[in-house]
Write a protein that holds these residues in place. Structure first.
Motif, PDB file in Angstrom:
ATOM      1  N   SER A 127       0.815  -1.224   0.000  1.00  0.00           N
ATOM      2  CA  SER A 127       0.000   0.000   0.000  1.00  0.00           C
ATOM      3  C   SER A 127       0.849   1.276   0.000  1.00  0.00           C
ATOM      4  O   SER A 127       0.310   2.370  -0.110  1.00  0.00           O
ATOM      5  CB  SER A 127      -0.938   0.008   1.217  1.00  0.00           C
ATOM      6  N   GLY A 128       2.162   1.135   0.158  1.00  0.00           N
ATOM      7  CA  GLY A 128       2.998   2.333   0.194  1.00  0.00           C
ATOM      8  C   GLY A 128       4.471   2.003   0.036  1.00  0.00           C
ATOM      9  O   GLY A 128       4.851   0.823  -0.024  1.00  0.00           O
ATOM     10  N   GLY A 129       5.287   3.046  -0.046  1.00  0.00           N
ATOM     11  CA  GLY A 129       6.742   2.888  -0.069  1.00  0.00           C
ATOM     12  C   GLY A 129       7.250   1.947  -1.152  1.00  0.00           C
ATOM     13  O   GLY A 129       6.758   1.919  -2.271  1.00  0.00           O
ATOM     14  N   ILE A 151      -0.818  -7.028  -0.075  1.00  0.00           N
ATOM     15  CA  ILE A 151      -1.341  -7.172   1.291  1.00  0.00           C
ATOM     16  C   ILE A 151      -0.880  -5.979   2.129  1.00  0.00           C
ATOM     17  O   ILE A 151       0.296  -5.582   2.076  1.00  0.00           O
ATOM     18  CB  ILE A 151      -0.837  -8.489   1.933  1.00  0.00           C
ATOM     19  N   ALA A 152      -1.805  -5.412   2.876  1.00  0.00           N
ATOM     20  CA  ALA A 152      -1.507  -4.356   3.857  1.00  0.00           C
ATOM     21  C   ALA A 152      -2.775  -4.134   4.672  1.00  0.00           C
ATOM     22  O   ALA A 152      -3.762  -4.873   4.488  1.00  0.00           O
ATOM     23  CB  ALA A 152      -1.075  -3.071   3.157  1.00  0.00           C
ATOM     24  N   ARG A 153      -2.777  -3.119   5.549  1.00  0.00           N
ATOM     25  CA  ARG A 153      -3.954  -2.926   6.404  1.00  0.00           C
ATOM     26  C   ARG A 153      -4.856  -1.787   5.956  1.00  0.00           C
ATOM     27  O   ARG A 153      -6.045  -1.797   6.208  1.00  0.00           O
ATOM     28  CB  ARG A 153      -3.509  -2.671   7.859  1.00  0.00           C
ATOM     29  N   SER A 154      -4.297  -0.791   5.307  1.00  0.00           N
ATOM     30  CA  SER A 154      -5.100   0.410   5.015  1.00  0.00           C
ATOM     31  C   SER A 154      -5.817   0.328   3.668  1.00  0.00           C
ATOM     32  O   SER A 154      -5.182   0.316   2.607  1.00  0.00           O
ATOM     33  CB  SER A 154      -4.181   1.643   5.030  1.00  0.00           C
ATOM     34  N   GLU A 155      -7.156   0.305   3.728  1.00  0.00           N
ATOM     35  CA  GLU A 155      -7.950   0.266   2.484  1.00  0.00           C
ATOM     36  C   GLU A 155      -7.797   1.570   1.715  1.00  0.00           C
ATOM     37  O   GLU A 155      -7.732   1.568   0.485  1.00  0.00           O
ATOM     38  CB  GLU A 155      -9.425  -0.009   2.810  1.00  0.00           C
ATOM     39  N   GLU A 156      -7.718   2.668   2.449  1.00  0.00           N
ATOM     40  CA  GLU A 156      -7.594   3.978   1.802  1.00  0.00           C
ATOM     41  C   GLU A 156      -6.339   4.013   0.912  1.00  0.00           C
ATOM     42  O   GLU A 156      -6.386   4.429  -0.246  1.00  0.00           O
ATOM     43  CB  GLU A 156      -7.490   5.029   2.915  1.00  0.00           C
ATOM     44  N   LYS A 157      -5.225   3.523   1.475  1.00  0.00           N
ATOM     45  CA  LYS A 157      -3.974   3.545   0.714  1.00  0.00           C
ATOM     46  C   LYS A 157      -4.052   2.577  -0.475  1.00  0.00           C
ATOM     47  O   LYS A 157      -3.552   2.866  -1.558  1.00  0.00           O
ATOM     48  CB  LYS A 157      -2.794   3.178   1.622  1.00  0.00           C
ATOM     49  N   MET A 158      -4.690   1.420  -0.264  1.00  0.00           N
ATOM     50  CA  MET A 158      -4.814   0.433  -1.347  1.00  0.00           C
ATOM     51  C   MET A 158      -5.658   0.978  -2.491  1.00  0.00           C
ATOM     52  O   MET A 158      -5.357   0.746  -3.665  1.00  0.00           O
ATOM     53  CB  MET A 158      -5.439  -0.859  -0.809  1.00  0.00           C
ATOM     54  N   LYS A 159      -6.717   1.714  -2.137  1.00  0.00           N
ATOM     55  CA  LYS A 159      -7.579   2.282  -3.190  1.00  0.00           C
ATOM     56  C   LYS A 159      -6.789   3.264  -4.042  1.00  0.00           C
ATOM     57  O   LYS A 159      -6.992   3.370  -5.240  1.00  0.00           O
ATOM     58  CB  LYS A 159      -8.789   2.980  -2.556  1.00  0.00           C
ATOM     59  N   LYS A 160      -5.852   3.958  -3.380  1.00  0.00           N
ATOM     60  CA  LYS A 160      -5.001   4.911  -4.103  1.00  0.00           C
ATOM     61  C   LYS A 160      -4.081   4.149  -5.086  1.00  0.00           C
ATOM     62  O   LYS A 160      -3.879   4.592  -6.216  1.00  0.00           O
ATOM     63  CB  LYS A 160      -4.160   5.696  -3.086  1.00  0.00           C
ATOM     64  N   VAL A 161      -3.570   3.011  -4.629  1.00  0.00           N
ATOM     65  CA  VAL A 161      -2.700   2.204  -5.501  1.00  0.00           C
ATOM     66  C   VAL A 161      -3.492   1.783  -6.739  1.00  0.00           C
ATOM     67  O   VAL A 161      -3.015   1.923  -7.875  1.00  0.00           O
ATOM     68  CB  VAL A 161      -2.180   0.934  -4.761  1.00  0.00           C
ATOM     69  N   VAL A 162      -4.713   1.310  -6.515  1.00  0.00           N
ATOM     70  CA  VAL A 162      -5.562   0.863  -7.628  1.00  0.00           C
ATOM     71  C   VAL A 162      -5.803   2.021  -8.591  1.00  0.00           C
ATOM     72  O   VAL A 162      -5.647   1.880  -9.813  1.00  0.00           O
ATOM     73  CB  VAL A 162      -6.911   0.299  -7.100  1.00  0.00           C
ATOM     74  N   ALA A 163      -6.160   3.188  -8.037  1.00  0.00           N
ATOM     75  CA  ALA A 163      -6.452   4.351  -8.890  1.00  0.00           C
ATOM     76  C   ALA A 163      -5.220   4.731  -9.725  1.00  0.00           C
ATOM     77  O   ALA A 163      -5.331   5.012 -10.916  1.00  0.00           O
ATOM     78  CB  ALA A 163      -6.898   5.520  -8.022  1.00  0.00           C
ATOM     79  N   GLU A 164      -4.055   4.693  -9.097  1.00  0.00           N
ATOM     80  CA  GLU A 164      -2.828   5.092  -9.805  1.00  0.00           C
ATOM     81  C   GLU A 164      -2.432   4.090 -10.892  1.00  0.00           C
ATOM     82  O   GLU A 164      -1.717   4.423 -11.822  1.00  0.00           O
ATOM     83  CB  GLU A 164      -1.677   5.273  -8.806  1.00  0.00           C
ATOM     84  N   LEU A 165      -2.922   2.849 -10.758  1.00  0.00           N
ATOM     85  CA  LEU A 165      -2.565   1.836 -11.763  1.00  0.00           C
ATOM     86  C   LEU A 165      -3.312   2.064 -13.079  1.00  0.00           C
ATOM     87  O   LEU A 165      -2.908   1.549 -14.128  1.00  0.00           O
ATOM     88  CB  LEU A 165      -2.856   0.430 -11.228  1.00  0.00           C
ATOM     89  N   GLY A 166      -4.388   2.825 -13.032  1.00  0.00           N
ATOM     90  CA  GLY A 166      -5.132   3.166 -14.252  1.00  0.00           C
ATOM     91  C   GLY A 166      -5.525   1.934 -15.041  1.00  0.00           C
ATOM     92  O   GLY A 166      -6.158   1.023 -14.514  1.00  0.00           O
ATOM     93  N   ASP A 167      -5.083   1.895 -16.311  1.00  0.00           N
ATOM     94  CA  ASP A 167      -5.458   0.788 -17.212  1.00  0.00           C
ATOM     95  C   ASP A 167      -4.936  -0.569 -16.738  1.00  0.00           C
ATOM     96  O   ASP A 167      -5.377  -1.607 -17.212  1.00  0.00           O
ATOM     97  CB  ASP A 167      -4.897   1.046 -18.620  1.00  0.00           C
ATOM     98  N   TYR A 168      -3.979  -0.550 -15.836  1.00  0.00           N
ATOM     99  CA  TYR A 168      -3.389  -1.819 -15.368  1.00  0.00           C
ATOM    100  C   TYR A 168      -4.103  -2.369 -14.132  1.00  0.00           C
ATOM    101  O   TYR A 168      -3.700  -3.380 -13.581  1.00  0.00           O
ATOM    102  CB  TYR A 168      -1.914  -1.611 -14.992  1.00  0.00           C
ATOM    103  N   LYS A 169      -5.144  -1.680 -13.682  1.00  0.00           N
ATOM    104  CA  LYS A 169      -5.706  -2.011 -12.360  1.00  0.00           C
ATOM    105  C   LYS A 169      -6.272  -3.440 -12.252  1.00  0.00           C
ATOM    106  O   LYS A 169      -6.311  -3.999 -11.158  1.00  0.00           O
ATOM    107  CB  LYS A 169      -6.732  -0.972 -11.916  1.00  0.00           C
ATOM    108  N   ASP A 170      -6.650  -4.026 -13.394  1.00  0.00           N
ATOM    109  CA  ASP A 170      -7.195  -5.391 -13.345  1.00  0.00           C
ATOM    110  C   ASP A 170      -6.133  -6.416 -12.953  1.00  0.00           C
ATOM    111  O   ASP A 170      -6.448  -7.546 -12.608  1.00  0.00           O
ATOM    112  CB  ASP A 170      -7.798  -5.783 -14.707  1.00  0.00           C
ATOM    113  N   LYS A 171      -4.879  -6.004 -13.032  1.00  0.00           N
ATOM    114  CA  LYS A 171      -3.784  -6.932 -12.693  1.00  0.00           C
ATOM    115  C   LYS A 171      -3.497  -6.926 -11.189  1.00  0.00           C
ATOM    116  O   LYS A 171      -2.601  -7.618 -10.704  1.00  0.00           O
ATOM    117  CB  LYS A 171      -2.502  -6.501 -13.438  1.00  0.00           C
ATOM    118  N   PHE A 172      -4.198  -6.057 -10.453  1.00  0.00           N
ATOM    119  CA  PHE A 172      -3.915  -5.901  -9.018  1.00  0.00           C
ATOM    120  C   PHE A 172      -5.167  -6.157  -8.178  1.00  0.00           C
ATOM    121  O   PHE A 172      -6.222  -5.590  -8.424  1.00  0.00           O
ATOM    122  CB  PHE A 172      -3.414  -4.473  -8.750  1.00  0.00           C
TER     123      PHE A 172
END
Ligand SMILES: NC(=O)c1ccc[n+]([C@@H]2O[C@H](COP(=O)([O-])OP(=O)(O)OC[C@H]3O[C@@H](n4cnc5c(N)ncnc54)[C@H](OP(=O)(O)O)[C@@H]3O)[C@@H](O)[C@H]2O)c1
Length: 277
Positions: free
Chosen positions: A17-19, A39-60
């Motif tokens: 989710s970070g770093g 894997i991590a604990r923060s849903e907020e941070k994970m949602k950010k990762v998904v958003a930043e992946l853009g077109d690749y988000k289905d792979k995560f």
């Protein structure tokens, strides 16, 4: 995309989710077409990762749990089996950096917490997932360790102990699994991530000094990826880590004393709890 052994693999990575974990997950997906379960604990941070992946988000995809609890790993293994997910690569990256302090100032409860996150999480994940990983034609385990495992400094007793334990475990596994599973150890030096959030925030001089000796997260991620690509058994990255590796070996006693003297002389408030009487 150059062909590499990890192209298209299914990867589990903790601390995604970070770093550095987030950076490695992104590169695995974008540069190697991997399917990544973070894997991590923060849903907020994970949602950010998904958003930043853009077109690749289905792979995560991500799972939210505390890696320091064995039961969570057993449930995660059940989830993988129920969904016929066959992991090829496990990257144990989640970790915390306790505040620089004297050993006696940490509570036993806090020491156990740090050991559980930094060391036992890898014990649980490997113990639980190894049988599944070994079903892969090219299984791999990469443990993100630290330069703190190469030399112990005053004020880092708990962090160094957790990372030294992880290093020893990884080295034994590397031999036990030789020819069956790639086991890699990565020892980064100071890297610019949020891991320093628990250190003295008011210490501007300390932050400046840390920034000076720290490697950028992007650069560290590149070096970690290169280790994995080339199946390096041990990666030591960052000039501070290189120093600690060298002095830890040639001056196993005096090296720690020398570094402690430098930390003390720096008069950084960051180290006050360790050196100020
Ligand atoms: N940065 C450095 O200077 C440095 C140097 C040497 C080694 N390392 C090692 O490199 C690894 C990554 O560090 P980083 O600098 O990228 O740290 P970071 O930016 O603080 O990220 C840590 C990650 O671990 C996750 N995490 C922490 N505790 C967890 C728990 N109990 N259960 C599940 N996830 C947990 C965090 O996610 P949530 O908050 O969402 O749970 C986050 O995704 C660590 O093992 C660290 O010890 C870092």
């Amino acid at each position: 995309m150059n062909k590499n052994w990890m192209d298209g693999k299914t990867v589990i990575i903790t601390g995604a989710s970070g770093g550095m974990g987030k950076g490695v997950a992104e590169k695995l997906i974008k540069e190697h077409g991997c399917t990544v379960i973070g894997i991590a604990r923060s849903e907020e941070k994970m949602k950010k990762v998904v958003a930043e992946l853009g077109d690749y988000k289905d792979k995560f995809t991500y799972k939210l749990f505390d890696v320091s609890v064995e039961k969570n790993w057993l449930e995660f293994a059940d989830y993988l089996k129920e969904n016929s997910i066959k992991p090829d690569i496990l990257i144990n990256n989640a970790g915390i950096l306790p505040k620089f302090d004297r050993f006696q100032n940490y509570t036993v409860e806090y020491i156990e917490k740090a050991m559980n996150i930094n060391f036992y999480s890898a014990v649980y994940s490997i113990h639980t997932l190894l049988p599944l990983l070994l079903e892969s034609p090219s299984p791999a385990i990469i443990n993100v360790d630290s330069s703190a495992a190469l030399m112990t400094l005053a004020g880092t007793s708990v962090y160094s102990a957790s990372k030294a334990a992880l290093k020893s475990l990884s080295e034994a596994l590397r031999e036990e699994l030789r020819g069956k599973c790639y086991v890699g150890i990565v020892c980064p030096g100071f890297t610019k991530t949020d891991i320093f959030r628990d250190q003295s925030a008011s210490d501007a001089k300390g932050q400046k000094m840390l920034n000076m000796v720290s490697t950028s997260c992007e650069r560290m991620v590149k070096m970690i990826m290169n280790d994995i690509k080339t199946k390096k058994p041990l990666g030591v990255h960052g000039f501070d880590a290189a120093f600690m590796n060298y002095f830890g070996r040639i001056l196993p006693v005096q090296g720690g004393r020398l570094f402690s003297a430098v930390m003390k002389a720096s008069k950084m408030p960051l180290f006050d709890p360790v050196f100020k009487d």
